[in-house]
Each structure stands twice: as C-alpha cells, then as structure tokens.
Scaffold this active site. Sequence first.
Site, PDB file in Angstrom:
ATOM      1  N   ASP A   1      47.853  42.803  41.326  1.00 59.84           N
ATOM      2  CA  ASP A   1      47.119  43.835  40.800  1.00 59.84           C
ATOM      3  C   ASP A   1      47.360  45.321  40.597  1.00 59.84           C
ATOM      4  OD1 ASP A   1      46.201  43.551  43.565  1.00 59.84           O
ATOM      5  OD2 ASP A   1      44.344  44.745  43.055  1.00 59.84           O
TER       6      ASP A   1
ATOM      7  N   GLU B   1      44.281  43.696  45.963  1.00 61.66           N
ATOM      8  CA  GLU B   1      44.529  44.840  46.872  1.00 61.66           C
ATOM      9  C   GLU B   1      43.978  46.098  46.715  1.00 61.66           C
ATOM     10  OE1 GLU B   1      46.491  47.609  49.499  1.00 61.66           O
ATOM     11  OE2 GLU B   1      46.656  47.362  47.119  1.00 61.66           O
TER      12      GLU B   1
END
Length: 377
Positions: free
Chosen positions: A70, A135
């Site tokens: 991400d 994250e």
Amino acid sequence: MSDSPVIALAKDFISRISVTPEDAGCQDVMIARLEKIGFKIEPMIFEDTTNLWARRGTEAPLFVFAGHTDVVPAGPSELWHTRPFEPTIIDGYLHGRGTADMKGSLACFVVAIERFLETNPDHKGSIALLITSDEEGPFINGTTRVIDTLEARNEKIDMCIVGEPSSTHFVGDVVKNGRRGSITGDVSIKGTQGHVAYPHLADNPVHRAMPALAELAATTWDNGNAYFPPTSFQIANLSAGTGASNVIPGEFHVQFNFRFSTELTADDIKRKVHSVLDAHGLDYDMQWTFSGHPFLTDHGDLLEAVVEAIEEVNHQKPELLTTGGTSDGRFIARTGAEVIELGPCNATIHKVNECVKVADLEKLTDMYQKVLEKILK
C-alpha cells in the site's frame, strides 16, 4: 534499452493504484513469481486488508523479508512532474508513488531471492516474505495480525529485513537497527463554561491545564542511551471554546505523543503523566493509544551480515540509527526476532514527485542477495 528485472518489476508494482488498504494485484504479481521458485503461498485476508505469507523451506533459521504494497495518496496530480502511477525514469531516477516507500524494495526482495536460488537451490534454513496492504493506514489488520497467526502456531521468525526507506543520502548509508516506541494521549480537561465578563462564575480549563502541560513539556523523561535519543514529548493538537470570543470554554482537549526509548516503558509514561495531572488538581478524562514498544537489534548474525553486505557493495560501513517514525518492524521484533530496516533513500517519501535512483535499486538488490548468501548459503 530494456529495463533490468528489478526496474521492470518495480514499474509493474508502481503502476498499480494501491492506496491503503488496497493491494491492487501487487501481491498476485509476487505470488506468480514466488510459486515458480518453490514458495508455499498463504494469503491472509483480514477484514479490508490483504496480506501474504510466502515461505520456502521448513527448517530454521527462518529469514524474512517484510514490507507493504500500500501507498499513501498521491495528492494533487498537477503538482507532479509525471503521472504518479505511471512510473517514469528521468535522469536516472524512477518517479512514481511508492518508488521509495516501498515498492522499489519489494522488487528488490523478489529479484534478490530469485538470483540467490539460482546458485543456492538447496540452501539451509527457510526464506519467507511477509507482505501487507495496511502499513500506511491504521495498521490493525496487517502485519500485526499475521504475526499473531504465526505465533499461535509457533512459527518463529529468527531474522527479518524490513524494506522501509532507511537511507539518507545514498542507499545503505544508514541502517535502522531499532525504533522508538510510540504512545499517544488524548485528554479532556473539564471546567465550567461561562461569560468572559463573569469569570468568577466559570472555571476555565485552559488556564487550569497550562501549568500541567508546561511541566510535562519541560520534563526530562530520560537521557536516551547509546542507541536511542532522549524520549520526546510533543503536543500535537489543542482545542477548546465555542468559536465566540465572549465564552469561557467548558472543556479543553489536548492530544500529545511520546516517542520513547528503551529507558522507559509505556506504563512508566502513563504513571508520570497521571501523577502530574493529578498534582495540579485537574478534573479530566484520558484515553491512551499505544502504537508500539521500542525495539533494538544491537548484535547478532543478521546485523553482522547486513553490515558486511553493505560494506561489500558500497565500500564503507553503514551508520546504525534508531531515529524516525515507527514501522511494522515493531510487530515482528516483539516475537524475539532480530529486525533490521534496510531500504532506499527517504528524502521524497510521502511527497509529490516521489522518486528513487535507479542505480540504488540495483545496489539494494545486491545487498539483499549478499545477506541471503551470508546467512543461508
């Protein structure tokens, strides 16, 4: 001229719009490559988060590359030199959202493993990848839940490299061999609302709280140690009042954060904060949000291998630091694993025009491969 394997793979990842918690197929690309070289694939999907646990081998030591697919939002596209999700090389730099944080590292992971296995198909121990799509977000359903799953079945990580952008001026100049802990306090100090012309009929919580906040800000929490700077207390947000200039507020909201060293625990911090607020006679409600314990890898086979690998590529040793924010390394370190962060330069992370030097990704791949050879050959 065609792209090298690591740049071609990095471009594939960067072209996928994987803003937290989306993975956008990045892990599928990794799975296809890893299956071809003998990895057992175990997707772990928790709520809105896509995680991947891929392992080759069953024996110890278990060496892990950890990272995330991400990225943060690109922001206004008109401020970018290039389209943020169209990877472009300009003057030796690969541009695009996630180049440094951390899709470049993911490509280096895969290619380094492929190259290592070409000459070491019967390596000792095991290699694994722990990849998440959460994250940059709330980090609730990502690495921490994968670790919980592994711990529940007693699958122990011995050593882990997290591919976060740890470098400052050139790849490998800095290795993060630890991180500070982080805890946030949200406190609401209660008073009595009233008219500013009649302060004797009100109780201003801002006035009451200021001496306590000043004491907290002036406190020396610790002096740090050989690896960590002193613990930092910082006020992040303040709010009070109705918006009118003639109203004494009835409540004062304060948010503050501690980045703390191994000299303190979260409980130490909580006790001290409450003792200061209580000593000033404040009426308050407190909520704590704990983000992670500090961790440190100050010795061991992993640190030795990483330092040697970097020295062989760069012809100089890296600096060992614990500065900066938190990372998913904190969830892995709590299991007792040796954890090191080694990745590209961090100068452009989360900014418009994020980029990384093409040559640095090639060097980083070499570093990762050399670490594997030193530990598992």
